[in-house]
Design an enzyme around this catalytic site. Sequence first.
Site, PDB file in Angstrom:
ATOM      1  N   HIS A 201      24.857  45.691  18.513  1.00 23.13           N
ATOM      2  CA  HIS A 201      23.859  46.057  17.508  1.00 23.13           C
ATOM      3  C   HIS A 201      23.278  44.852  16.779  1.00 23.13           C
ATOM      4  O   HIS A 201      22.428  45.012  15.912  1.00 23.13           O
ATOM      5  CB  HIS A 201      24.494  46.975  16.462  1.00 23.13           C
TER       6      HIS A 201
HETATM    7  N1  UDP Z   1      33.165  51.234  14.324  1.00 20.75           N
HETATM    8  C1  UDP Z   1      33.360  52.610  14.167  1.00 20.75           C
HETATM    9  N2  UDP Z   1      32.611  53.459  14.908  1.00 20.75           N
HETATM   10  C2  UDP Z   1      31.691  53.021  15.830  1.00 20.75           C
HETATM   11  C3  UDP Z   1      31.510  51.625  15.985  1.00 20.75           C
HETATM   12  C4  UDP Z   1      32.253  50.764  15.200  1.00 20.75           C
HETATM   13  O1  UDP Z   1      34.208  53.026  13.368  1.00 20.75           O
HETATM   14  O2  UDP Z   1      31.054  53.859  16.473  1.00 20.75           O
HETATM   15  C5  UDP Z   1      33.957  50.323  13.494  1.00 20.75           C
HETATM   16  C6  UDP Z   1      34.709  49.274  14.270  1.00 20.75           C
HETATM   17  O3  UDP Z   1      35.940  49.768  14.749  1.00 20.75           O
HETATM   18  C7  UDP Z   1      34.876  48.170  13.242  1.00 20.75           C
HETATM   19  C8  UDP Z   1      33.612  48.273  12.432  1.00 20.75           C
HETATM   20  O4  UDP Z   1      33.082  49.576  12.679  1.00 20.75           O
HETATM   21  O5  UDP Z   1      35.979  48.432  12.404  1.00 20.75           O
HETATM   22  C9  UDP Z   1      32.668  47.208  12.904  1.00 20.75           C
HETATM   23  O6  UDP Z   1      31.459  47.458  12.426  1.00 20.75           O
HETATM   24  P1  UDP Z   1      30.135  46.838  13.076  1.00 20.75           P
HETATM   25  O7  UDP Z   1      30.358  46.531  14.500  1.00 20.75           O
HETATM   26  O8  UDP Z   1      29.046  47.789  12.711  1.00 20.75           O
HETATM   27  O9  UDP Z   1      29.899  45.536  12.203  1.00 20.75           O
HETATM   28  P2  UDP Z   1      30.410  44.043  12.292  1.00 20.75           P
HETATM   29  O10 UDP Z   1      31.903  44.067  12.384  1.00 20.75           O
HETATM   30  O11 UDP Z   1      29.757  43.398  13.463  1.00 20.75           O
HETATM   31  O12 UDP Z   1      29.946  43.454  11.015  1.00 20.75           O
END
Ligand code: UDP
Length: 352
Positions: A201
Site C-alpha cells: 500500500h
Molecule cells: N494489518 C491488519 N489487517 C490487514 C493488513 C494489515 O490488521 O488487512 C495489520 C498488520 O498486521 C500490522 C499493521 O496492520 O500490524 C500494519 O499496518 P500497515 O501495513 O497498514 O502500515 P505500516 O506498518 O506499513 O505502517
Amino acid sequence: MKILTIIGARPQFIKASVVTKAIAEYPSLNEVIIHTGQHFDRNMSDIFFEQLNIPKPNYQLDINSSFHGEMTGRMLTEIERVILLEKPDRVLVYGDTNSTLAGALAAAKLQVPVAHIEAGLRSFNMDMPEEINRILTDQISNILFCPTQTAVNNLVREGFEHKSTEILNVGDVMLDSTLMFAELATPIENFDFGFVLATFHRAENTDDPVRLAEIVNALNEIHKTIAKVVLPLHPRTRDAIANVGLKLDVHIIEPVGYLEMIWLLKCCELVLTDSGGLQKEAFFFSKACVTMRDQTEWIELVELGANELAGANKDKIISATFRHIGRYIEDTNMLYGGGKAANRIAKRLNKG
Ligand code: UDP
C-alpha cells in the site's frame, strides 16, 4: 498527569492498544485520545478498537482528504483546538503518518512536551512521506522512544545526543501487541495452509504505474506457479490498480482485523509486503519476509537474513519468493525488547 494521545491510522491503533493498557495501570496518568480519522473504513479502523479493546476516542475528527497538505493542515487546526481545551501535560504520537506530524507540531507550537513512539527510524529516502513525517516529528519531540538500537544510532548520528532530548531504547510495541493477542488469532474460514501472505500500500508503489505493474505481475506469476497468494487489499491499492487498468489474479480478500491477520501470519509460508509492521510480524511468527521496497527501516532483519529487499522488480520478487518460501526463522526473541516496550513507556511517562 494528562496525556493526550493522537492516533489515526491502522498501525497506530495496534500500537496504541498495548500502550493504552499500560498507561491505565498508573492511576496518576489520565489518557485522552484523539482519533484524527485518517483511516475511517470499518475494517481499517472500528474493528481494531473492538478487537483490541481500545477505549473509544474522546475526540473523533474525521479528517481524511487525499492531499497531504490539506489533511495535515486541517489536523493541525483541530488538534490545536483540543490541546487548548484539554491542557495536557504531554502529547503522545506514534510512528510516521500525517496524524503523527500534525499532533507533534500542534503540541510543540503550544509548548506542550511531545513523546514520540517508534522514534529514530530512517529509510534514508526523502521521497517517502513517512520519512518526512518521522524526521520532523523527532526534531520537535522531547522524549524519543526508540524500538531498536539501530534507531538510537540514527539519532546519535543526527546529533541528538547533544540536545536535551531524551532518547530511550524501549523496544518495539508491535512485539508487545503480537504477544498480547497471539492466542486470540481468529481463523478465516475455508483456508488451506501453504499460502504466501501479501500486502502492499506504500505510495512509492501504488502511485508509480511502473512499480505497480511490476508488483502486480510478480504476484500474479507467484500465484500461478509457486503458491497461492492471499492479499488483504488496502483501499489505496485497490483504487490505484483500478485507475491504471491492471488485473490482479490472486486470492483477494478485504482488509482483515488484527486477530485474523495474526491467524494469516501463523498459517502462511512467507510474507511478501511493503508494510513496515508486517516485516517484523513475519519475524515474530518465524516466517521469512520479502520486502517490495528499495530500503527498510528494519535493517536488522535484512542483516539477519530473515528479510530480503526485492524492490518493485518482478524478477527479483519472484526469485526471492522461491528462495525464502517455507523457511523457518529461528531466534526471534532476541530483537525488539522482549515484549515489555509498552510497560517501559508508561513507566517513563508516569515520571512526568
Ligand atoms: N494489518 C491488519 N489487517 C490487514 C493488513 C494489515 O490488521 O488487512 C495489520 C498488520 O498486521 C500490522 C499493521 O496492520 O500490524 C500494519 O499496518 P500497515 O501495513 O497498514 O502500515 P505500516 O506498518 O506499513 O505502517
